[in-house]
Write a protein that holds these residues in place. Structure first.
Motif, mmCIF file in Angstrom:
data_model
loop_
_atom_site.group_PDB
_atom_site.id
_atom_site.type_symbol
_atom_site.label_atom_id
_atom_site.label_comp_id
_atom_site.label_asym_id
_atom_site.label_seq_id
_atom_site.Cartn_x
_atom_site.Cartn_y
_atom_site.Cartn_z
ATOM 1 N N UNK A 1 73.722 69.694 -49.189
ATOM 2 C CA UNK A 1 74.360 70.632 -50.064
ATOM 3 C C UNK A 1 73.479 71.847 -50.209
ATOM 4 N N UNK A 2 74.110 72.981 -50.368
ATOM 5 C CA UNK A 2 73.333 74.200 -50.423
ATOM 6 C C UNK A 2 73.681 75.008 -51.658
ATOM 7 N N UNK A 3 72.770 75.890 -52.019
ATOM 8 C CA UNK A 3 73.008 76.790 -53.130
ATOM 9 C C UNK A 3 73.310 78.152 -52.530
ATOM 10 N N UNK A 4 74.430 78.726 -52.935
ATOM 11 C CA UNK A 4 74.819 80.035 -52.442
ATOM 12 C C UNK A 4 75.175 80.920 -53.617
ATOM 13 N N UNK A 5 74.998 82.218 -53.451
ATOM 14 C CA UNK A 5 75.411 83.136 -54.495
ATOM 15 C C UNK A 5 76.914 83.090 -54.605
ATOM 16 N N UNK A 6 77.382 83.147 -55.841
ATOM 17 C CA UNK A 6 78.814 83.179 -56.103
ATOM 18 C C UNK A 6 79.303 84.570 -55.745
ATOM 19 N N UNK A 7 80.227 84.664 -54.820
ATOM 20 C CA UNK A 7 80.704 85.967 -54.380
ATOM 21 C C UNK A 7 81.908 86.422 -55.196
ATOM 22 N N UNK A 8 82.222 85.713 -56.271
ATOM 23 C CA UNK A 8 83.362 86.044 -57.115
ATOM 24 C C UNK A 8 83.056 87.200 -58.041
ATOM 25 N N UNK A 9 83.725 87.235 -59.174
ATOM 26 C CA UNK A 9 83.622 88.352 -60.095
ATOM 27 C C UNK A 9 82.399 88.271 -61.008
ATOM 28 N N UNK A 10 81.532 87.334 -60.810
ATOM 29 C CA UNK A 10 80.357 87.169 -61.653
ATOM 30 C C UNK A 10 79.082 87.450 -60.849
ATOM 31 N N UNK A 11 78.737 88.704 -60.633
ATOM 32 C CA UNK A 11 77.533 88.992 -59.856
ATOM 33 C C UNK A 11 76.295 88.466 -60.567
ATOM 34 N N UNK A 12 75.355 87.984 -59.795
ATOM 35 C CA UNK A 12 74.113 87.482 -60.333
ATOM 36 C C UNK A 12 74.124 85.996 -60.630
ATOM 37 N N UNK A 13 75.286 85.410 -60.864
ATOM 38 C CA UNK A 13 75.355 83.973 -61.102
ATOM 39 C C UNK A 13 75.427 83.265 -59.774
ATOM 40 N N UNK A 14 74.870 82.080 -59.740
ATOM 41 C CA UNK A 14 74.910 81.280 -58.524
ATOM 42 C C UNK A 14 75.696 80.021 -58.799
ATOM 43 N N UNK A 23 86.024 64.918 -49.682
ATOM 44 C CA UNK A 23 86.070 64.547 -51.089
ATOM 45 C C UNK A 23 84.736 63.954 -51.523
ATOM 46 N N UNK A 24 84.137 63.156 -50.661
ATOM 47 C CA UNK A 24 82.872 62.516 -50.994
ATOM 48 C C UNK A 24 81.793 63.556 -51.284
ATOM 49 N N UNK A 25 81.686 64.598 -50.493
ATOM 50 C CA UNK A 25 80.645 65.595 -50.719
ATOM 51 C C UNK A 25 80.922 66.390 -51.993
ATOM 52 N N UNK A 26 82.165 66.610 -52.326
ATOM 53 C CA UNK A 26 82.499 67.314 -53.568
ATOM 54 C C UNK A 26 82.136 66.437 -54.765
ATOM 55 N N UNK A 27 82.446 65.149 -54.701
ATOM 56 C CA UNK A 27 82.062 64.236 -55.775
ATOM 57 C C UNK A 27 80.541 64.193 -55.906
ATOM 58 N N UNK A 28 79.830 64.170 -54.800
ATOM 59 C CA UNK A 28 78.365 64.171 -54.847
ATOM 60 C C UNK A 28 77.855 65.419 -55.561
ATOM 61 N N UNK A 29 78.475 66.549 -55.302
ATOM 62 C CA UNK A 29 78.082 67.802 -55.936
ATOM 63 C C UNK A 29 78.376 67.764 -57.435
#
Length: 130
Positions: A1-14, A23-29
């Motif tokens: 799993x990786x950490x990426x900058x949120x490219x949505x409307x919230x600049x600066x938040x990750x 589904x398994x990887x989403x549940x793990x997250x």
């Protein structure tokens, strides 16, 4: 799993993003985020969904929390409530009062199945996660 900058409307938040689409990887997250909720604090299904970059998937977070009792290392699923602080997931615990008992052990006051000081106890994963 990786950490990426949120490219949505919230600049600066990750936001944490799953590296795969299963589904398994989403549940793990989801579990990874839930494990970071501090003792004595709560968050919501929707807040976790936003943190994984899927703001409309609060129900999926609920499904993950209902299975959390079978996951190792342990998940503090009792710290995840609905958007108003209601203990809506209490049915997934061994007894109907276990979720409340676990929260009260951590100093969280509950009245009528709801976190009394929800706004001050709320932990926002987007504000806290790197």
């Amino acid at each position: 799993m990786s950490v990426k900058k949120n490219s949505g409307s919230r600049p600066g938040l990750k936001a944490l993003r799953p590296s795969g689409k299963t589904e398994e990887s989403i549940f793990d997250l989801i579990y990874e985020i839930a494990r970071q909720i501090p003792k004595g604090r709560v968050t919501s299904y929707g807040a976790i969904a936003k943190a994984i970059g899927s703001g409309k998937s609060a129900r999926m977070v609920g499904w993950a929390m209902s299975n959390a009792g079978r996951v190792k290392p342990k998940i503090p699923a009792h710290r995840v409530v609905n958007s108003t602080g209601l203990l809506s997931g209490k049915h997934a615990f061994k007894t109907p009062t276990q979720m409340q008992e676990l929260l009260e052990k951590e100093g969280v006051k509950i009245k009528n199945d709801k976190v009394v000081d929800f706004k001050t106890r709320f932990w926002d994963p987007l504000a806290e996660l790197i």
